[in-house]
Design a protein around this motif. Structure first.
Motif, PDB file in Angstrom:
ATOM      1  N   ALA A  77       0.850  -1.190   0.000  1.00 35.24           N
ATOM      2  CA  ALA A  77       0.000   0.000   0.000  1.00 35.24           C
ATOM      3  C   ALA A  77       0.886   1.240   0.000  1.00 35.24           C
ATOM      4  N   ILE A  78       0.310   2.351  -0.452  1.00 31.45           N
ATOM      5  CA  ILE A  78       1.035   3.616  -0.550  1.00 31.45           C
ATOM      6  C   ILE A  78       0.229   4.716   0.123  1.00 31.45           C
ATOM      7  N   GLY A  79       0.918   5.559   0.884  1.00 31.87           N
ATOM      8  CA  GLY A  79       0.307   6.741   1.476  1.00 31.87           C
ATOM      9  C   GLY A  79       1.085   7.979   1.046  1.00 31.87           C
ATOM     10  N   ILE A  80       0.386   9.107   0.954  1.00 31.41           N
ATOM     11  CA  ILE A  80       1.007  10.336   0.464  1.00 31.41           C
ATOM     12  C   ILE A  80       0.727  11.485   1.416  1.00 31.41           C
ATOM     13  N   SER A  81       1.772  12.198   1.793  1.00 33.32           N
ATOM     14  CA  SER A  81       1.630  13.468   2.500  1.00 33.32           C
ATOM     15  C   SER A  81       2.208  14.549   1.600  1.00 33.32           C
ATOM     16  N   TYR A  82       1.809  15.816   1.847  1.00 31.82           N
ATOM     17  CA  TYR A  82       2.213  16.838   0.883  1.00 31.82           C
ATOM     18  C   TYR A  82       2.112  18.237   1.470  1.00 31.82           C
ATOM     19  N   GLN A  83       2.834  19.166   0.830  1.00 28.23           N
ATOM     20  CA  GLN A  83       2.732  20.579   1.141  1.00 28.23           C
ATOM     21  C   GLN A  83       1.314  21.051   0.840  1.00 28.23           C
ATOM     22  N   MET A  84       0.745  21.807   1.747  1.00 26.12           N
ATOM     23  CA  MET A  84      -0.643  22.219   1.612  1.00 26.12           C
ATOM     24  C   MET A  84      -0.795  23.459   0.719  1.00 26.12           C
ATOM     25  N   HIS A  85      -2.000  23.634   0.195  1.00 25.81           N
ATOM     26  CA  HIS A  85      -2.465  24.854  -0.477  1.00 25.81           C
ATOM     27  C   HIS A  85      -1.950  25.034  -1.896  1.00 25.81           C
ATOM     28  N   GLY A  86      -1.001  24.224  -2.362  1.00 23.24           N
ATOM     29  CA  GLY A  86      -0.490  24.388  -3.714  1.00 23.24           C
ATOM     30  C   GLY A  86      -1.568  24.102  -4.751  1.00 23.24           C
ATOM     31  N   LEU A  87      -1.617  24.890  -5.809  1.00 23.16           N
ATOM     32  CA  LEU A  87      -2.634  24.762  -6.853  1.00 23.16           C
ATOM     33  C   LEU A  87      -2.047  24.086  -8.085  1.00 23.16           C
ATOM     34  N   VAL A  88      -2.592  22.916  -8.441  1.00 25.33           N
ATOM     35  CA  VAL A  88      -2.189  22.196  -9.638  1.00 25.33           C
ATOM     36  C   VAL A  88      -3.373  22.168 -10.599  1.00 25.33           C
ATOM     37  N   LEU A  89      -3.124  22.497 -11.869  1.00 25.46           N
ATOM     38  CA  LEU A  89      -4.169  22.578 -12.881  1.00 25.46           C
ATOM     39  C   LEU A  89      -3.881  21.605 -14.016  1.00 25.46           C
ATOM     40  N   LEU A  90      -4.866  20.767 -14.342  1.00 23.51           N
ATOM     41  CA  LEU A  90      -4.732  19.825 -15.453  1.00 23.51           C
ATOM     42  C   LEU A  90      -5.794  20.094 -16.507  1.00 23.51           C
ATOM     43  N   ASP A  91      -5.448  19.844 -17.778  1.00 21.37           N
ATOM     44  CA  ASP A  91      -6.432  19.947 -18.849  1.00 21.37           C
ATOM     45  C   ASP A  91      -7.116  18.597 -19.066  1.00 21.37           C
ATOM     46  N   LYS A  92      -7.958  18.500 -20.085  1.00 19.54           N
ATOM     47  CA  LYS A  92      -8.738  17.280 -20.314  1.00 19.54           C
ATOM     48  C   LYS A  92      -7.863  16.072 -20.640  1.00 19.54           C
ATOM     49  N   LYS A  93      -6.654  16.303 -21.128  1.00 24.71           N
ATOM     50  CA  LYS A  93      -5.740  15.199 -21.432  1.00 24.71           C
ATOM     51  C   LYS A  93      -4.847  14.839 -20.254  1.00 24.71           C
TER      52      LYS A  93
END
Length: 266
Positions: A77-93
């Motif tokens: 199994a995998i768990g993820i922690s991360y820096q908060m509040h960062g904005l990532v934007l993806l397009d339809k692809k």
């Protein structure tokens, strides 16, 4: 069973392999060894490349395998922690539309302040448990005004941990915890805040599928499993930002419990 933990930090990616029975770390690694660059095109701006995080995650996992202290086929199994509040934007692809505006970027402060006034202090503090401030929703509002050509291409918005999980699995999800980090979550109604979405003029469809923090957020795809010497189908079973992880590690789990974070002046 062994567990793989991934931390998407500002300075580097850290990974650890933990024995699920003893909860002890068997091996750890980070990549890069030196502090990762923060792009600052103007004073108060701070950006990083999500694809850069993804490449660093893969390098960190390959590096921890090199310790030779475990069999990677035993990772379940995998768990993820991360820096908060960062904005990532993806397009339809699924392509990244721009660098992530990360937690320490302050360009969106005026947008959050205006939202605080317009939505109302009492409403924000009661329903959102915070001011819109300089959080993810305000960062997205900045993109909407200053980069409309990018805003129009957005299919999904997400936080750093959501993005890494998406790259591992091909599945895009988020959590109430993550949405609360971005000031998108209405705690009074226990759902996405209609007031915030309507005030900023966002389409709610850009928010990924909502799942519980402790739940499956997709399974490791075959191509990525082969590349990283892991088993296909390993579930991503946990995602949370740094402060929720802090609360979890301190056993702050019940109403009335408090975990406080403070900075010492330089």
């Amino acid at each position: 069973m062994l567990l793989l933990g991934i931390d998407v930090g500002t300075s580097s990616i850290k990974v650890s392999v933990v024995d699920g029975a003893t909860q002890l770390a068997i091996a750890s690694a980070q990549y890069p060894e030196t502090e990762k660059e923060i792009i600052s095109l103007k004073p108060g701006w701070a950006e990083q490349s999500p694809e850069g995080w993804w490449q660093d995650v893969k390098e960190a996992i390959k590096k921890v395998h090199q310790s030779g202290k475990y069999n990677s086929n035993d990772i379940g199994a995998i768990g993820i922690s991360y820096q908060m509040h960062g904005l990532v934007l993806l397009d339809k692809k699924g392509a990244v539309l721009r660098n992530s505006i990360i937690w320490c970027d302050s360009r969106a402060v005026p947008y959050g302040d205006k939202a605080f006034d317009s939505i109302g202090y009492e409403n924000c503090l009661r329903d959102l448990l915070n001011s819109p401030g300089n959080f993810t929703a305000a960062k997205l509002a900045w993109v909407k005004e200053h980069e409309p050509e990018i805003f129009e291409q957005i299919d999904q918005i997400m936080l750093p941990g959501d993005f890494i999980a998406q790259r591992l699995t091909g599945v895009t999800t988020t959590t109430a915890s993550a949405l609360s980090e971005g000031i998108f979550w209405d705690f009074s109604k226990n759902k996405i805040s209609e007031e915030v979405v309507q005030y900023f003029g966002f389409d709610q469809n850009i928010i990924p599928e909502l799942r519980l923090v402790f739940s499956e957020h997709g399974k490791l795809s075959k191509s990525i499993a082969d590349e990283l010497s892991l088993k296909e189908g390993i579930p991503i079973c946990y995602k949370a930002g740094d402060q929720p992880n802090n609360a979890l590690s301190l056993n702050v789990m019940e109403p009335g419990d408090v975990a406080a974070t403070a900075e010492h002046p330089v």
